[in-house]
Write a protein that holds these residues in place. Structure first.
Motif, mmCIF file in Angstrom:
data_model
loop_
_atom_site.group_PDB
_atom_site.id
_atom_site.type_symbol
_atom_site.label_atom_id
_atom_site.label_comp_id
_atom_site.label_asym_id
_atom_site.label_seq_id
_atom_site.Cartn_x
_atom_site.Cartn_y
_atom_site.Cartn_z
ATOM 1 N N ARG A 53 -28.813 -69.980 -61.297
ATOM 2 C CA ARG A 53 -27.714 -69.578 -62.142
ATOM 3 C C ARG A 53 -26.874 -68.641 -61.278
ATOM 4 N NH1 ARG A 53 -24.612 -70.403 -66.751
ATOM 5 N NH2 ARG A 53 -24.724 -68.684 -68.239
ATOM 6 N N VAL A 54 -25.762 -69.130 -60.763
ATOM 7 C CA VAL A 54 -24.983 -68.401 -59.765
ATOM 8 C C VAL A 54 -23.987 -67.478 -60.460
ATOM 9 C CG1 VAL A 54 -23.400 -68.576 -57.827
ATOM 10 C CG2 VAL A 54 -25.253 -70.249 -58.086
ATOM 11 N N LEU A 55 -24.060 -66.206 -60.121
ATOM 12 C CA LEU A 55 -23.154 -65.196 -60.670
ATOM 13 C C LEU A 55 -22.275 -64.673 -59.539
ATOM 14 C CD1 LEU A 55 -22.123 -63.178 -62.807
ATOM 15 C CD2 LEU A 55 -24.125 -61.746 -62.299
ATOM 16 N N ARG A 56 -20.971 -64.928 -59.661
ATOM 17 C CA ARG A 56 -19.993 -64.388 -58.716
ATOM 18 C C ARG A 56 -19.137 -63.347 -59.424
ATOM 19 N NH1 ARG A 56 -16.797 -69.506 -56.597
ATOM 20 N NH2 ARG A 56 -17.441 -70.412 -58.588
ATOM 21 N N TYR A 57 -18.607 -62.414 -58.664
ATOM 22 C CA TYR A 57 -17.741 -61.402 -59.261
ATOM 23 C C TYR A 57 -16.711 -60.955 -58.242
ATOM 24 C CZ TYR A 57 -20.109 -57.736 -56.551
ATOM 25 O OH TYR A 57 -20.581 -56.966 -55.514
ATOM 26 N N ASP A 58 -15.622 -60.386 -58.719
ATOM 27 C CA ASP A 58 -14.594 -59.813 -57.846
ATOM 28 C C ASP A 58 -14.809 -58.312 -57.740
ATOM 29 O OD1 ASP A 58 -13.103 -62.104 -57.200
ATOM 30 O OD2 ASP A 58 -11.927 -61.984 -59.045
ATOM 31 N N PHE A 59 -14.781 -57.803 -56.494
ATOM 32 C CA PHE A 59 -14.810 -56.356 -56.312
ATOM 33 C C PHE A 59 -13.678 -55.699 -57.093
ATOM 34 C CE2 PHE A 59 -16.860 -57.249 -52.079
ATOM 35 C CZ PHE A 59 -18.024 -56.542 -52.341
ATOM 36 N N ARG A 60 -13.905 -54.472 -57.563
ATOM 37 C CA ARG A 60 -12.774 -53.693 -58.046
ATOM 38 C C ARG A 60 -11.712 -53.695 -56.943
ATOM 39 N NH1 ARG A 60 -13.708 -48.132 -59.755
ATOM 40 N NH2 ARG A 60 -15.491 -48.970 -60.880
ATOM 41 N N GLY A 61 -10.452 -53.872 -57.347
ATOM 42 C CA GLY A 61 -9.384 -53.908 -56.361
ATOM 43 C C GLY A 61 -9.011 -55.296 -55.882
ATOM 44 N N HIS A 62 -9.807 -56.310 -56.231
ATOM 45 C CA HIS A 62 -9.559 -57.667 -55.762
ATOM 46 C C HIS A 62 -9.623 -58.663 -56.917
ATOM 47 C CE1 HIS A 62 -9.391 -56.280 -51.755
ATOM 48 N NE2 HIS A 62 -10.315 -57.024 -51.172
ATOM 49 N N GLY A 63 -8.930 -59.789 -56.737
ATOM 50 C CA GLY A 63 -9.039 -60.892 -57.685
ATOM 51 C C GLY A 63 -8.684 -60.509 -59.100
ATOM 52 N N GLY A 64 -9.537 -60.913 -60.028
ATOM 53 C CA GLY A 64 -9.287 -60.645 -61.442
ATOM 54 C C GLY A 64 -9.738 -59.281 -61.906
ATOM 55 N N SER A 65 -10.344 -58.496 -61.026
ATOM 56 C CA SER A 65 -10.777 -57.146 -61.399
ATOM 57 C C SER A 65 -9.617 -56.162 -61.275
ATOM 58 C CB SER A 65 -11.946 -56.693 -60.518
ATOM 59 O OG SER A 65 -13.087 -57.514 -60.721
ATOM 60 N N ASN A 66 -9.729 -55.049 -61.989
ATOM 61 C CA ASN A 66 -8.710 -54.005 -61.899
ATOM 62 C C ASN A 66 -8.721 -53.357 -60.518
ATOM 63 O OD1 ASN A 66 -9.193 -52.795 -65.292
ATOM 64 N ND2 ASN A 66 -7.783 -54.349 -64.542
ATOM 65 N N ALA A 67 -7.584 -52.727 -60.171
ATOM 66 C CA ALA A 67 -7.454 -52.017 -58.900
ATOM 67 C C ALA A 67 -7.112 -50.562 -59.165
ATOM 68 C CB ALA A 67 -6.383 -52.668 -58.034
ATOM 69 N N PRO A 68 -8.118 -49.730 -59.469
ATOM 70 C CA PRO A 68 -7.835 -48.308 -59.701
ATOM 71 C C PRO A 68 -7.213 -47.653 -58.473
ATOM 72 C CG PRO A 68 -10.097 -48.874 -60.331
ATOM 73 C CD PRO A 68 -9.553 -50.033 -59.581
ATOM 74 N N GLN A 184 -3.309 -51.790 -53.044
ATOM 75 C CA GLN A 184 -4.020 -50.577 -53.431
ATOM 76 C C GLN A 184 -5.528 -50.834 -53.455
ATOM 77 O OE1 GLN A 184 -3.503 -47.253 -53.992
ATOM 78 N NE2 GLN A 184 -5.736 -47.300 -54.210
ATOM 79 N N GLY A 185 -5.908 -51.997 -53.966
ATOM 80 C CA GLY A 185 -7.324 -52.348 -53.993
ATOM 81 C C GLY A 185 -7.903 -52.497 -52.604
ATOM 82 N N LEU A 186 -7.127 -53.096 -51.705
ATOM 83 C CA LEU A 186 -7.588 -53.249 -50.331
ATOM 84 C C LEU A 186 -7.760 -51.887 -49.664
ATOM 85 C CD1 LEU A 186 -8.309 -55.067 -47.958
ATOM 86 C CD2 LEU A 186 -5.868 -55.227 -47.422
ATOM 87 N N ALA A 187 -6.808 -50.990 -49.873
ATOM 88 C CA ALA A 187 -6.918 -49.638 -49.315
ATOM 89 C C ALA A 187 -8.149 -48.928 -49.861
ATOM 90 C CB ALA A 187 -5.655 -48.841 -49.626
ATOM 91 N N GLY A 188 -8.407 -49.082 -51.159
ATOM 92 C CA GLY A 188 -9.576 -48.455 -51.770
ATOM 93 C C GLY A 188 -10.873 -48.963 -51.166
ATOM 94 N N LEU A 189 -10.943 -50.283 -50.900
ATOM 95 C CA LEU A 189 -12.153 -50.859 -50.324
ATOM 96 C C LEU A 189 -12.295 -50.510 -48.841
ATOM 97 C CD1 LEU A 189 -12.177 -54.332 -52.095
ATOM 98 C CD2 LEU A 189 -13.750 -52.430 -52.485
#
Length: 263
Positions: A53-68, A184-189
């Motif tokens: 059961r494969v679970l993928r996710y987007d890091f905060r700051g990328h994709g469909g996740s928020n970018a604080p 902004q998300g890229l800078a945060g990561l």
């Protein structure tokens, strides 16, 4: 459940995730590289979902996740995974992380080993230096008019020069992915990678661990993988003749190593 779904974690950030594969199978979490979304794993999902059961996710700051706004930390990225698993009612998983995903995998192996069954750390490091490099990248990303220049830098670091020059369809796919990344998300990561140093604590990982290295990796050198494999008790090391995205450049060999270890 093949669509993108979301959970809101403790600090209010929305994290995007996706399941592939039948419920009831062991859960395998895939954690991607900085500069990519969960689609970095598209080439692997069909085969992996036959077994897991494969679970993928987007890091905060990328994709469909928020970018604080602001710098992120490896501690926060690790806790994002734990809070995602808690929200989904998933107690224990296999974890495969590449590049930044491998940093997160090490953090989980050190700080939450009870949540991990088997751990795969691909094309990653326990520490990248100098900090000034990441400060320069953060400033450049924030000041640039768009992601075009940054995208080309990433592509040249991820793939052989001949592959980039040929502009194969997969290069275009990753270029398009990079151009959508929130700056902004890229800078945060970038800040999370800059400040991460697991060199002393990686020895605490108690779970069965496979380390995959790229022989020609200029981002996370093969020597970094060798150090991780030597430090983690009982860890195995596989070296592929790849640059940085081993799963894309050598998909068959990558899958052979992953499935051979997990099964």
């Amino acid at each position: 459940m093949n669509e993108l779904n979301f959970v809101i974690i403790g600090d209010g950030t929305r994290i995007a995730y996706r399941f592939d594969g039948e419920a009831g199978k062991p859960v395998l979490v895939l954690s991607n590289s900085i500069g990519t979304t969960l689609h970095m794993w598209d080439m692997q999902v069909d085969e992996l979902s036959r077994h897991f059961r494969v679970l993928r996710y987007d890091f905060r700051g990328h994709g469909g996740s928020n970018a604080p706004v602001g710098a992120y930390s490896l501690d926060r990225l690790g806790r994002d995974v734990i809070e995602l698993l808690d929200a989904l009612g998933v107690e224990r998983v296999h974890f495969l992380g590449l590049s930044l995903g491998g940093f997160v995998g090490q953090w989980l192996g050190i700080h939450a080993p009870e949540r991990i069954d088997r751990l795969i750390l691909s094309n990653t490091s326990s520490h990248l230096a100098p900090a000034s490099y990441f400060d320069e990248r953060i400033a450049a990303v924030q000041q640039a008019p768009d992601m075009s220049e940054t995208a080309e830098i990433f592509l040249s670091n991820w793939f052989p020069a001949s592959m980039v020059a040929a502009n194969a369809p997969v290069i275009e796919e990753f270029r398009a992915m990079l151009l959508t990344i929130d700056r902004q998300g890229l800078a945060g990561l970038f800040a999370a990678v800059r400040d991460a140093d697991l060199r002393r604590t990686v020895v605490l990982i108690p779970r069965p661990t496979l380390v995959i290295a790229g022989q020609h990796d200029t981002v996370t050198a093969a020597s970094h993988s060798e150090l991780i494999a030597a430090a983690v008790p009982g860890a195995r090391l596989v070296v592929l003749p790849a640059v940085h995205l081993s799963n894309v450049e050598y998909p068959a060999e990558f899958m052979q190593a992953v499935l051979g270890f997990l099964r």
